[in-house]
Design an enzyme around this catalytic site. Structure first.
Site, PDB file in Angstrom:
ATOM      1  N   CYS A 281      30.403  48.907  34.771  1.00  7.72           N
ATOM      2  CA  CYS A 281      30.417  49.365  36.157  1.00  7.72           C
ATOM      3  C   CYS A 281      29.008  49.706  36.632  1.00  7.72           C
ATOM      4  CB  CYS A 281      31.311  50.590  36.272  1.00  7.72           C
ATOM      5  SG  CYS A 281      30.914  51.856  35.055  1.00  7.72           S
ATOM      6  N   GLU A 379      30.614  42.913  43.598  1.00  8.37           N
ATOM      7  CA  GLU A 379      30.406  43.018  42.154  1.00  8.37           C
ATOM      8  C   GLU A 379      30.776  41.704  41.463  1.00  8.37           C
ATOM      9  OE1 GLU A 379      33.280  45.474  40.070  1.00  8.37           O
ATOM     10  OE2 GLU A 379      31.689  46.398  38.900  1.00  8.37           O
TER      11      GLU A 379
HETATM   12  P1  NDP Z   1      41.229  46.150  36.750  1.00 11.74           P
HETATM   13  O1  NDP Z   1      41.139  46.833  38.054  1.00 11.74           O
HETATM   14  O2  NDP Z   1      41.718  44.747  36.711  1.00 11.74           O
HETATM   15  O3  NDP Z   1      42.170  46.962  35.746  1.00 11.74           O
HETATM   16  C1  NDP Z   1      41.963  48.331  35.470  1.00 11.74           C
HETATM   17  C2  NDP Z   1      43.217  48.936  34.875  1.00 11.74           C
HETATM   18  O4  NDP Z   1      44.243  48.981  35.869  1.00 11.74           O
HETATM   19  C3  NDP Z   1      43.810  48.108  33.728  1.00 11.74           C
HETATM   20  O5  NDP Z   1      44.383  48.958  32.765  1.00 11.74           O
HETATM   21  C4  NDP Z   1      44.885  47.311  34.454  1.00 11.74           C
HETATM   22  O6  NDP Z   1      45.838  46.794  33.597  1.00 11.74           O
HETATM   23  C5  NDP Z   1      45.435  48.385  35.355  1.00 11.74           C
HETATM   24  N1  NDP Z   1      46.280  47.923  36.450  1.00 11.74           N
HETATM   25  C6  NDP Z   1      46.397  46.687  36.991  1.00 11.74           C
HETATM   26  N2  NDP Z   1      47.285  46.691  38.018  1.00 11.74           N
HETATM   27  C7  NDP Z   1      47.735  47.962  38.113  1.00 11.74           C
HETATM   28  C8  NDP Z   1      48.668  48.617  38.983  1.00 11.74           C
HETATM   29  N3  NDP Z   1      49.300  47.943  39.954  1.00 11.74           N
HETATM   30  N4  NDP Z   1      48.889  49.933  38.813  1.00 11.74           N
HETATM   31  C9  NDP Z   1      48.230  50.625  37.851  1.00 11.74           C
HETATM   32  N5  NDP Z   1      47.351  50.067  36.996  1.00 11.74           N
HETATM   33  C10 NDP Z   1      47.101  48.747  37.131  1.00 11.74           C
HETATM   34  O7  NDP Z   1      39.764  46.248  36.101  1.00 11.74           O
HETATM   35  P2  NDP Z   1      39.184  45.571  34.789  1.00 11.74           P
HETATM   36  O8  NDP Z   1      39.957  46.009  33.596  1.00 11.74           O
HETATM   37  O9  NDP Z   1      38.992  44.106  34.989  1.00 11.74           O
HETATM   38  O10 NDP Z   1      37.749  46.279  34.725  1.00 11.74           O
HETATM   39  C11 NDP Z   1      36.706  45.867  35.542  1.00 11.74           C
HETATM   40  C12 NDP Z   1      36.476  46.825  36.695  1.00 11.74           C
HETATM   41  O11 NDP Z   1      36.406  48.160  36.227  1.00 11.74           O
HETATM   42  C13 NDP Z   1      35.131  46.556  37.356  1.00 11.74           C
HETATM   43  O12 NDP Z   1      35.274  46.649  38.750  1.00 11.74           O
HETATM   44  C14 NDP Z   1      34.262  47.667  36.829  1.00 11.74           C
HETATM   45  O13 NDP Z   1      33.164  47.973  37.644  1.00 11.74           O
HETATM   46  C15 NDP Z   1      35.240  48.794  36.759  1.00 11.74           C
HETATM   47  N6  NDP Z   1      34.758  49.827  35.853  1.00 11.74           N
HETATM   48  C16 NDP Z   1      34.398  51.053  36.362  1.00 11.74           C
HETATM   49  C17 NDP Z   1      33.865  52.034  35.538  1.00 11.74           C
HETATM   50  C18 NDP Z   1      33.458  53.378  36.066  1.00 11.74           C
HETATM   51  O14 NDP Z   1      33.423  54.332  35.277  1.00 11.74           O
HETATM   52  N7  NDP Z   1      33.115  53.519  37.332  1.00 11.74           N
HETATM   53  C19 NDP Z   1      33.654  51.776  34.102  1.00 11.74           C
HETATM   54  C20 NDP Z   1      34.058  50.460  33.692  1.00 11.74           C
HETATM   55  C21 NDP Z   1      34.608  49.532  34.529  1.00 11.74           C
HETATM   56  P3  NDP Z   1      45.786  45.239  33.196  1.00 11.74           P
HETATM   57  O15 NDP Z   1      44.382  44.935  32.757  1.00 11.74           O
HETATM   58  O16 NDP Z   1      46.737  45.156  32.084  1.00 11.74           O
HETATM   59  O17 NDP Z   1      46.174  44.472  34.433  1.00 11.74           O
END
Ligand code: NDP
Length: 487
Positions: A281, A379
Site C-alpha cells: 500500500c 494505484e
Molecule cells: P482486496 O480489496 O481485493 O481484498 C481485501 C480483503 O477483502 C480480502 O480479504 C478480500 O477477500 C476481502 N473481500 C473481498 N470482497 C469482500 C466483501 N464483499 N466483503 C468483505 N471482504 C471482502 O485487496 P487485495 O487483497 O488485492 O490487496 C490489495 C489492496 O490492499 C491494495 O489496494 C493495497 O494498497 C491495499 N493495502 C492496504 C494496506 C494499508 O495498510 N493501507 C496494506 C496492504 C494492502 P478475497 O481476497 O478472498 O476476495
C-alpha cells in the site's frame, strides 16, 4: 498439497461448509494449499462463538491479557521462519521480506502486551464540587478483522494486537489468495491457551466477507484492502451503523529536491517502489524529481531498476518475486499498456514476451508522466514507477496532493526548513524525511482521503478499539433538581 481446509472457531478446528478452492504458488504456478470457504452459516457460528467469549475476555484483567499477548509475541518470533515460508508460497514475496515483516508483527504483539494494562480514563473537573466525573475506555466487543493478500500476518498484528489488548474478541478473514499463514498462526494461539472464542478464523472470498461485514453483532470492522472493496464493506457496515477502520491503497509521492543526497534518495526510491514487487500500500509509486536533476535521476534509476534480480522468492539472491495472483498480474499488465497509450515514456521493463509459469513483471519505470495520466492517478499495486518532473516546492506539493489518495509520502532534501514546510503541506497519513518505508510499533499508521481512516499501531490503535464511557457521581446529600441539566 497442504491441507488447510479447517477453520478455527470457538477454540476448535471446524470443516467449512462452502466450496473448496486452492491457493496457487505464483512462482511455480502450482496449487499448493487446499481450502474450504466458510459459508454464511459458518460465519454465523464464528461470530456467535466470539460473542459468547466477549464479556469474559473484556473483564479479564489487562495484565492477564498482556501475558497471553506476550506469549504470542514469543511464539510468532520463534516460528518466524516457518510462517515466512508459508507466506512466500502464497504471495511470492521474497522470503527475507516476509521474515522481516513477521518479526515486526511479533514486535507489535509485544508492544500491545505492554499496553493491555495501561488503558486509562480521565478525571474531568466540573463546574461544581458536588459532582465527580471520569471517563473509562471500554472494548467494542466482537471485531471483524479482514486482511489483504500481500502481508496477512503483519496486517493481522496491526489489528489483532490492539484489539485483544483492549479487551475485544476477533473473527479474522484473510484473503482467499493468502489464508494459510493465518491458519498456521491460529495453531500458535491455540497452543498458548487463549480462551476459546477470543480468536477465530474463517477463510473465503465474497460470500464469507459479505456475511461477516453484514453481521449486526460486530462492534467494529477493521479492513485492509482496495478502495472498491472497502466501499462494499462500508455499505454493509452502514446497514448496522458499525464503525470501520480502513487501511486502503495509495499513490504515494516520493519527492527528490535538487539539494538532496541523491545517492541516498535513489536507494529510497528503488526500495519505495520495488520492495515486495510494488505490491504494498505504501509503494512510492510516483517519484517527483526537481527539474535540474531530473534527467540524471531518471537515468540512474533506470539503471538500478535493470539490476534487480527476479527469481525464486526463497533464493537469498533474489530481489523481487512474482505478482501474487493471476488476476493482479493481468491488471498490472493492463496498467502498463494503458500508460504507454497515455504517452508516458517507458524507460525500462514493461510487458515481457513470456515469463513462464511464474507471474513475473520486471521492474518497470515510466518517465515524463503528467498529472492527468491514469498512471499518475490510480494505484497499480505492482512494480511500476511513474517519474514526474517539477520546478519548485509549490509545484511539488501541488502534484503530490493531486490524487484521491493520501497514505504516505517521502521528502528528500538537506534543507531542514524546506523539509518541515513541505511535510506540513502534504496530505498524507505518513511523511518520511530522508527515508522511506520505515515503520515502528510505536508510530501510528493510516491514511487520509481515499487511503482510509482510523490508525493502526501504537497507542492510537488501542484507542480505535475502545469507546469512551463517561461516569458521573452526585456527592451531595440533597436531591438535585432533575430538570437542571448543567452542573
Ligand atoms: P482486496 O480489496 O481485493 O481484498 C481485501 C480483503 O477483502 C480480502 O480479504 C478480500 O477477500 C476481502 N473481500 C473481498 N470482497 C469482500 C466483501 N464483499 N466483503 C468483505 N471482504 C471482502 O485487496 P487485495 O487483497 O488485492 O490487496 C490489495 C489492496 O490492499 C491494495 O489496494 C493495497 O494498497 C491495499 N493495502 C492496504 C494496506 C494499508 O495498510 N493501507 C496494506 C496492504 C494492502 P478475497 O481476497 O478472498 O476476495
Amino acid at each position: 498439497m497442504q491441507d488447510y481446509t479447517r477453520h478455527y472457531v470457538g477454540g476448535r478446528w471446524a470443516a467449512g461448509s462452502g466450496r473448496g478452492f486452492t491457493s496457487i504458488d505464483p512462482y511455480t504456478g502450482e496449487p499448493w494449499a487446499q481450502h474450504t470457504e466458510a459459508s454464511s452459516a459458518d460465519v454465523d457460528t464464528a461470530v456467535a462463538a466470539a460473542a459468547a467469549a466477549a464479556d469474559e475476555w473484556g473483564r479479564t484483567p489487562g495484565v492477564e491479557r498482556g501475558r497471553l499477548l506476550d506469549a504470542l509475541a514469543i511464539a510468532v518470533q520463534d516460528n518466524v521462519e516457518q510462517l515466512a515460508k508459508i507466506e512466500t508460497r502464497d504471495s511470492g514475496k521474497v522470503f527475507r521480506e516476509n521474515r522481516a515483516q513477521i518479526a515486526f508483527a511479533a514486535r507489535n504483539y509485544r508492544f500491545h502486551a505492554g499496553s493491555a494494562d495501561k488503558l486509562t480514563g480521565e478525571y474531568k473537573p466540573l463546574d461544581t464540587e458536588d459532582m465527580v466525573d471520569f471517563t473509562s475506555r471500554e472494548p467494542v466487543g466482537v471485531t471483524a478483522l479482514i486482511t489483504a493478500c500481500n502481508s496477512p500476518l503483519s496486517q493481522l498484528a496491526n489489528k489483532l494486537a490492539p484489539a485483544l489488548a483492549a479487551g475485544n474478541v476477533a473473527v479474522v478473514k484473510p484473503s482467499e489468495h493468502a489464508s494459510a499463514s493465518t491458519l498456521e498462526f491460529a495453531r500458535l494461539v491455540e497452543e498458548i491457551g487463549f480462551p476459546p472464542g477470543v480468536f477465530n478464523v474463517v477463510v473465503g472470498a465474497g460470500e464469507t466477507g459479505t456475511a461477516l461485514t453484514s453481521d449486526p453483532r460486530i462492534g467494529l470492522i477493521s479492513f485492509t484492502g482496495g478502495v472498491g472493496t472497502a466501499k462494499r464493506v462500508a455499505a454493509n457496515a452502514a446497514a448496522n451503523l458499525v464503525p470501520c477502520v480502513f487501511e486502503l491503497g495509495g499513490k504515494s509521492a516520493n519527492i527528490i529536491f535538487e539539494d538532496a543526497d541523491v545517492d541516498r534518495a535513489l536507494v529510497g526510491a528503488v526500495a519505495g517502489i520495488f520492495a515486495a514487487g510494488g505490491q504494498t500500500c505504501i509503494a512510492g509509486s510516483r517519484l517527483l524529481v526537481q527539474r535540474s536533476i531530473y534527467r540524471d535521476v531518471v537515468d540512474r534509476l533506470a539503471e538500478r531498476a535493470g539490476q534487480i534480480r527476479l527469481g525464486d522468492p526463497n533464493d537469498p539472491d533474489t530481489d523481487m518475486g512474482p505478482i501474487t495472483h493471476r488476476g493482479q498480474y493481468d491488471s498490472v499488465l493492463r496498467r502498463i499498456d494503458e500508460a504507454v497509450q497515455d504517452g508516458a515514456r517507458l524507460v525500462t521493463g514493461g510487458r515481457q514476451a513470456d515469463s513462464g509459469p511464474a507471474l513475473f513483471v520486471p521492474p518497470t519505470v515510466f518517465a515524463d508522466v503528467t498529472a492527468q495520466m491514469r498512471l499518475a492517478q490510480s494505484e497499480v499495486f505492482g512494480p511500476v514507477l511513474a517519474i514526474m518532473p517539477f520546478e519548485d516546492e509549490v509545484e511539488a506539493i501541488q502534484i503530490a496532493n493531486g490524487t484521491n489518495f493520501g497514505l504516505a509520502s517521502g521528502i528528500w532534501t538537506r534543507d531542514i526548513t524546506r523539509a518541515h514546510r513541505v511535510a506540513k503541506r502534504l496530505q498524507a497519513g505518513t511523511v518520511w524525511i530522508n527515508t522511506y518505508r520505515a515503520s515502528a510499533a510505536q508510530a501510528p499508521f493510516g491514511g487520509v482521503k481515499q487511503s482510509g481512516y482510523g490508525r493502526e499501531r501504537g497507542t492510537d490503535a488501542l484507542l480505535e478499539y475502545t469507546r469512551t464511557k463517561n461516569t458521573m457521581i452526585d456527592l451531595s446529600d440533597s436531591t438535585r433538581d432533575p430538570f437542571r441539566l448543567a452542573t
